[in-house]
Design a protein around this motif. Sequence first.
Motif, short mmCIF file in Angstrom:
data_model
loop_
_atom_site.label_atom_id
_atom_site.label_comp_id
_atom_site.label_asym_id
_atom_site.label_seq_id
_atom_site.Cartn_x
_atom_site.Cartn_y
_atom_site.Cartn_z
N UNK A 1 0.81 -1.21 0.00
CA UNK A 1 0.00 0.00 0.00
C UNK A 1 0.85 1.27 0.00
N UNK A 2 2.18 1.10 0.16
CA UNK A 2 3.09 2.24 0.20
C UNK A 2 2.68 3.25 1.28
N UNK A 3 2.22 2.73 2.40
CA UNK A 3 1.75 3.60 3.47
C UNK A 3 2.84 4.52 3.98
N UNK A 4 4.06 3.98 4.12
CA UNK A 4 5.15 4.81 4.62
C UNK A 4 5.44 5.97 3.67
N UNK A 5 5.38 5.71 2.36
CA UNK A 5 5.60 6.77 1.38
C UNK A 5 4.50 7.83 1.46
N UNK A 6 3.25 7.38 1.55
CA UNK A 6 2.12 8.31 1.60
C UNK A 6 2.21 9.20 2.84
N UNK A 7 2.55 8.60 3.98
CA UNK A 7 2.70 9.38 5.19
C UNK A 7 3.84 10.39 5.05
N UNK A 11 3.75 14.45 5.63
CA UNK A 11 4.66 15.12 6.54
C UNK A 11 5.49 16.18 5.80
N UNK A 12 5.95 15.84 4.60
CA UNK A 12 6.74 16.79 3.82
C UNK A 12 5.92 18.01 3.45
N UNK A 13 4.66 17.80 3.10
CA UNK A 13 3.79 18.93 2.75
C UNK A 13 3.61 19.87 3.94
N UNK A 14 3.45 19.29 5.12
CA UNK A 14 3.30 20.11 6.34
C UNK A 14 4.58 20.90 6.59
N UNK A 15 5.71 20.22 6.45
CA UNK A 15 7.00 20.89 6.68
C UNK A 15 7.23 22.01 5.66
N UNK A 16 6.98 21.74 4.39
CA UNK A 16 7.23 22.72 3.34
C UNK A 16 6.30 23.92 3.44
N UNK A 17 5.12 23.71 4.04
CA UNK A 17 4.17 24.82 4.24
C UNK A 17 4.50 25.64 5.47
N UNK A 18 5.54 25.21 6.22
CA UNK A 18 5.93 25.94 7.41
C UNK A 18 4.96 25.77 8.58
N UNK A 19 4.21 24.66 8.59
CA UNK A 19 3.19 24.44 9.61
C UNK A 19 3.58 23.41 10.67
N UNK A 26 -1.03 12.63 14.01
CA UNK A 26 -1.26 11.33 14.64
C UNK A 26 -1.41 10.28 13.55
N UNK A 27 -0.64 9.22 13.64
CA UNK A 27 -0.68 8.12 12.67
C UNK A 27 -1.01 6.84 13.42
N UNK A 28 -2.12 6.20 13.07
CA UNK A 28 -2.55 5.01 13.80
C UNK A 28 -3.38 4.11 12.88
N UNK A 29 -4.07 3.14 13.46
CA UNK A 29 -4.88 2.19 12.71
C UNK A 29 -6.19 1.98 13.45
N UNK A 30 -7.18 1.40 12.77
CA UNK A 30 -8.47 1.21 13.42
C UNK A 30 -8.61 -0.17 14.05
N UNK A 31 -7.77 -1.12 13.70
CA UNK A 31 -7.85 -2.46 14.28
C UNK A 31 -6.62 -3.26 13.85
N UNK A 32 -6.55 -4.50 14.32
CA UNK A 32 -5.43 -5.35 13.94
C UNK A 32 -5.53 -5.83 12.50
N UNK A 33 -4.57 -6.63 12.12
CA UNK A 33 -4.50 -7.14 10.74
C UNK A 33 -5.71 -7.99 10.39
N UNK A 34 -6.27 -7.78 9.22
CA UNK A 34 -7.41 -8.57 8.76
C UNK A 34 -6.96 -9.95 8.31
#
Length: 236
Positions: A1-7, A11-19, A26-34
Amino acid sequence: METDWALGEVMSAIDHAGLASNTLVIFTSDNGCSPAAKPEELEARGHFPSAGFRGYKSDIWDGGHRIPYLARWPGVIKPGSTCARLTCLTDLMATCADLLDVKLPDDAGEDSVSILPLLRGQDRPVRESVIHHSIQGRFAIRQDTWKLELCPGSGGWGKPADSAAKKRGLPPIQLYDIGTDTAESRNVQAERPDVVARLTKLLRQEIANGRSTPGAKQENDVTVQSLGKQSEAGDD
């Protein structure tokens, strides 16, 4: 799913916007592995999606409930710090309200507790308990390191299912000391009837109150059956 890349992109967009200095991420999940992800095949290749915890999504065990929870808040959260206090995803609502200095009404966020003190580095309990629920309608309650599960098996799709657990003569309830038994491998319900009684009473009280936080009593959306006759999973 390339989750690490998407996150990383977020994060880069937040940093580049100076925010970054004024943004809580917050990075989390809604439940354990399906189980649909075929965890047995993943584990055979050296990837354990539940780590050392028992079960997967749908089950009452921690493999279905305990999740990663990462937060970044420059100037507030110390980089690399950890927190072992009991929290729940329901706490996001009260935490956001606390951040915005908004008071929730009694009929909103009845199971939500602000974890803002924990994010600010205050190492202290913020909630008394957490109620768990499996896909088959089985209940569990967690307090400190104790976890009481009101079913003989997984309460979900995991093995043994409750029907199979009953056939094997397993006790109708499970009690684990998560502090020393994260794999939920040793049921100590027979050895600690005092803990079973205390947690059962607490669960029933919170159900009766329609909430697990202080406040006015609320009505539950449906009739809640924490103990007694329930439907059973058909698989073994």
